[in-house]
Design a protein around this motif. Sequence first.
Motif, PDB file in Angstrom:
ATOM      1  N   VAL A  66       1.635-109.931 -26.714  1.00 26.03           N
ATOM      2  CA  VAL A  66       1.617-109.352 -25.365  1.00 26.03           C
ATOM      3  C   VAL A  66       2.456-108.081 -25.350  1.00 26.03           C
ATOM      4  O   VAL A  66       3.591-108.049 -25.832  1.00 26.03           O
ATOM      5  CB  VAL A  66       2.148-110.358 -24.337  1.00 26.03           C
ATOM      6  N   SER A  67       1.907-107.031 -24.763  1.00 27.08           N
ATOM      7  CA  SER A  67       2.578-105.738 -24.746  1.00 27.08           C
ATOM      8  C   SER A  67       3.868-105.781 -23.922  1.00 27.08           C
ATOM      9  O   SER A  67       3.895-106.346 -22.822  1.00 27.08           O
ATOM     10  CB  SER A  67       1.649-104.670 -24.149  1.00 27.08           C
ATOM     11  N   PRO A  68       4.940-105.169 -24.417  1.00 23.91           N
ATOM     12  CA  PRO A  68       6.160-105.053 -23.616  1.00 23.91           C
ATOM     13  C   PRO A  68       5.980-104.152 -22.390  1.00 23.91           C
ATOM     14  O   PRO A  68       6.823-104.136 -21.497  1.00 23.91           O
ATOM     15  CB  PRO A  68       7.173-104.451 -24.599  1.00 23.91           C
ATOM     16  N   LEU A  69       4.862-103.412 -22.357  1.00 28.08           N
ATOM     17  CA  LEU A  69       4.568-102.553 -21.211  1.00 28.08           C
ATOM     18  C   LEU A  69       3.719-103.254 -20.152  1.00 28.08           C
ATOM     19  O   LEU A  69       3.293-102.627 -19.180  1.00 28.08           O
ATOM     20  CB  LEU A  69       3.832-101.293 -21.690  1.00 28.08           C
ATOM     21  N   LEU A  70       3.458-104.559 -20.339  1.00 23.72           N
ATOM     22  CA  LEU A  70       2.585-105.288 -19.416  1.00 23.72           C
ATOM     23  C   LEU A  70       2.986-105.099 -17.955  1.00 23.72           C
ATOM     24  O   LEU A  70       2.160-104.730 -17.117  1.00 23.72           O
ATOM     25  CB  LEU A  70       2.602-106.783 -19.772  1.00 23.72           C
ATOM     26  N   ILE A  71       4.233-105.351 -17.634  1.00 17.64           N
ATOM     27  CA  ILE A  71       4.642-105.339 -16.227  1.00 17.64           C
ATOM     28  C   ILE A  71       4.537-103.947 -15.603  1.00 17.64           C
ATOM     29  O   ILE A  71       3.914-103.791 -14.541  1.00 17.64           O
ATOM     30  CB  ILE A  71       6.057-105.921 -16.062  1.00 17.64           C
ATOM     31  N   PRO A  72       5.109-102.895 -16.199  1.00 14.77           N
ATOM     32  CA  PRO A  72       4.947-101.576 -15.576  1.00 14.77           C
ATOM     33  C   PRO A  72       3.514-101.064 -15.574  1.00 14.77           C
ATOM     34  O   PRO A  72       3.196-100.152 -14.808  1.00 14.77           O
ATOM     35  CB  PRO A  72       5.850-100.667 -16.415  1.00 14.77           C
ATOM     36  N   MET A  73       2.643-101.638 -16.404  1.00 13.96           N
ATOM     37  CA  MET A  73       1.250-101.210 -16.385  1.00 13.96           C
ATOM     38  C   MET A  73       0.451-101.864 -15.263  1.00 13.96           C
ATOM     39  O   MET A  73      -0.507-101.283 -14.756  1.00 13.96           O
ATOM     40  CB  MET A  73       0.571-101.516 -17.721  1.00 13.96           C
ATOM     41  N   LEU A  74       0.832-103.080 -14.861  1.00 13.15           N
ATOM     42  CA  LEU A  74      -0.032-103.788 -13.912  1.00 13.15           C
ATOM     43  C   LEU A  74       0.446-103.767 -12.473  1.00 13.15           C
ATOM     44  O   LEU A  74      -0.336-103.984 -11.547  1.00 13.15           O
ATOM     45  CB  LEU A  74      -0.251-105.232 -14.375  1.00 13.15           C
ATOM     46  N   THR A  75       1.746-103.509 -12.236  1.00 14.21           N
ATOM     47  CA  THR A  75       2.225-103.599 -10.853  1.00 14.21           C
ATOM     48  C   THR A  75       1.686-102.444 -10.005  1.00 14.21           C
ATOM     49  O   THR A  75       1.733-101.286 -10.422  1.00 14.21           O
ATOM     50  CB  THR A  75       3.762-103.601 -10.805  1.00 14.21           C
ATOM     51  N   PRO A  76       1.160-102.745  -8.821  1.00 11.40           N
ATOM     52  CA  PRO A  76       0.521-101.710  -7.997  1.00 11.40           C
ATOM     53  C   PRO A  76       1.428-100.549  -7.625  1.00 11.40           C
ATOM     54  O   PRO A  76       0.974 -99.415  -7.480  1.00 11.40           O
ATOM     55  CB  PRO A  76       0.073-102.482  -6.744  1.00 11.40           C
ATOM     56  N   ASN A  77       2.747-100.803  -7.478  1.00  4.42           N
ATOM     57  CA  ASN A  77       3.662 -99.738  -7.042  1.00  4.42           C
ATOM     58  C   ASN A  77       3.719 -98.564  -8.015  1.00  4.42           C
ATOM     59  O   ASN A  77       4.115 -97.451  -7.644  1.00  4.42           O
ATOM     60  CB  ASN A  77       5.067-100.297  -6.863  1.00  4.42           C
ATOM     61  N   MET A  78       3.298 -98.799  -9.271  1.00  6.38           N
ATOM     62  CA  MET A  78       3.385 -97.729 -10.253  1.00  6.38           C
ATOM     63  C   MET A  78       2.431 -96.575  -9.952  1.00  6.38           C
ATOM     64  O   MET A  78       2.618 -95.472 -10.483  1.00  6.38           O
ATOM     65  CB  MET A  78       3.142 -98.280 -11.654  1.00  6.38           C
ATOM     66  N   ALA A  79       1.430 -96.800  -9.118  1.00  5.18           N
ATOM     67  CA  ALA A  79       0.558 -95.691  -8.713  1.00  5.18           C
ATOM     68  C   ALA A  79       1.379 -94.615  -8.011  1.00  5.18           C
ATOM     69  O   ALA A  79       1.240 -93.419  -8.289  1.00  5.18           O
ATOM     70  CB  ALA A  79      -0.560 -96.187  -7.808  1.00  5.18           C
ATOM     71  N   ALA A  80       2.248 -95.033  -7.105  1.00  2.00           N
ATOM     72  CA  ALA A  80       3.119 -94.068  -6.418  1.00  2.00           C
ATOM     73  C   ALA A  80       4.262 -93.620  -7.312  1.00  2.00           C
ATOM     74  O   ALA A  80       4.628 -92.438  -7.326  1.00  2.00           O
ATOM     75  CB  ALA A  80       3.668 -94.678  -5.137  1.00  2.00           C
ATOM     76  N   GLY A  81       4.820 -94.554  -8.069  1.00  4.85           N
ATOM     77  CA  GLY A  81       5.951 -94.206  -8.920  1.00  4.85           C
ATOM     78  C   GLY A  81       5.600 -93.170  -9.967  1.00  4.85           C
ATOM     79  O   GLY A  81       6.369 -92.228 -10.209  1.00  4.85           O
ATOM     80  N   GLU A  82       4.438 -93.311 -10.585  1.00  6.61           N
ATOM     81  CA  GLU A  82       4.034 -92.369 -11.629  1.00  6.61           C
ATOM     82  C   GLU A  82       3.637 -91.015 -11.052  1.00  6.61           C
ATOM     83  O   GLU A  82       3.872 -89.978 -11.664  1.00  6.61           O
ATOM     84  CB  GLU A  82       2.891 -92.947 -12.463  1.00  6.61           C
TER      85      GLU A  82
END
Length: 407
Positions: A128-144
């Motif tokens: 499992v990728s260590p980037l799983l959580i920041p890749m899937l959480t919806p808030n990252m659309a605004a954060g990125e």
Amino acid sequence: MNGPEIAVTGLGMVTPAGAGLDATWRRVCEGTSTAAATDPRLAGMPVDFCAAVTDLDISAVGRRTVYRLDRFVQLVLAAAHEALADAGLAAADWDSPRVGVVIGCGMGGVATWEKQHARLLEQGPQAVSPLLIPMLTPNMAAGEVALACGARGPSFVVSTACASGATAVSAARDLLAAGVCDIVVAGGTEAANTPLTVTGFANLGALSRRCADPAAASRPFDADRDGFVMAEAAAVLVLERADHASARGRRPRAMLAGCGSATDAHHPTAPHPEGRGARQAMRAALRDAGLTPGDVDHVNAHGTSTVLNDSVEAQVIGRVLPHGPYVTSTKGVLGHSLGATGAVEAALTVLSIQQSTVPPTANLENPDPALDLNLVTKTPARLPVRAALSNSFGFGGHNVVLAFRTP
């Protein structure tokens, strides 16, 4: 509307019609569907087709960055890049603590979730990728988006199902009206054309089953409609106070004149049979914008191509706007991009005002005789559009209506 006037100074879009605003506008005016035959990702599913983005330009995102982002974030970053360029804005030109980001998203990184869950089951935890959580959480659309453009004001994601993109625009307007921000990058994104998500909607009975003829599947307000077509997309509007836009010599594409929101409190997935919340939201948007029903020349309908939604929406439009403004649903061309669709259709409504053009509703061959609407079919309607409404409705009984007018 109480408070300062809000200008739309930039637009950006990535849809199944193409990457960029011009490609999408051209296709919706042509009125030809983007739904394609069997998608390899959906092979063997009860519905095996969708409307997909096929020419995403990741150069604006950066190849070193794109690998760590789910597709829903990649799409909105590309749309934001175009919107900011369209508005003539760059991070060096603004007071970054006064720039906000509000994005709507219904599902988040479902493609990442499904892929990584499969890895867990097949290969174990170490795969499992260590980037799983920041890749899937919806808030990252605004954060990125905030990270990419250096916006240091408020940033957040809103989720009101298929009204999410419109809710984001409404929330952005509130930040500007309250004086918290001078500029807000607002929009919606979704990339949920995945086996599990598509199957879930299919088993719910929401999707068209025209697997043998995908291009004809999305047919809003048609007597033969049988469900919507899943799609992915992102759209971004740059909003700023009119005085701020004027001070930097920027003429608005249109004005965001008002917003209306209401909740059905009726059923988790079905609209109120009399459109109670939708009617309340439409009237609230008109009131907020200082418009009378007769001022509205065009409605960009939610128009999903489902039997119940189209019937209820037609009833509501007829009651609130009895003079018969021109009505279209661009989902006949673009499909239904869930949390992105409210932002996509808001941007298209702005273009209708600016271009004095209402696109046709694709595949509307046999208008439902029970629906008394002034529907645009076959070819675009050319007329001055002084004011227009963009309707967005979502599971959970969420109803959001945006009112735009000429500058």
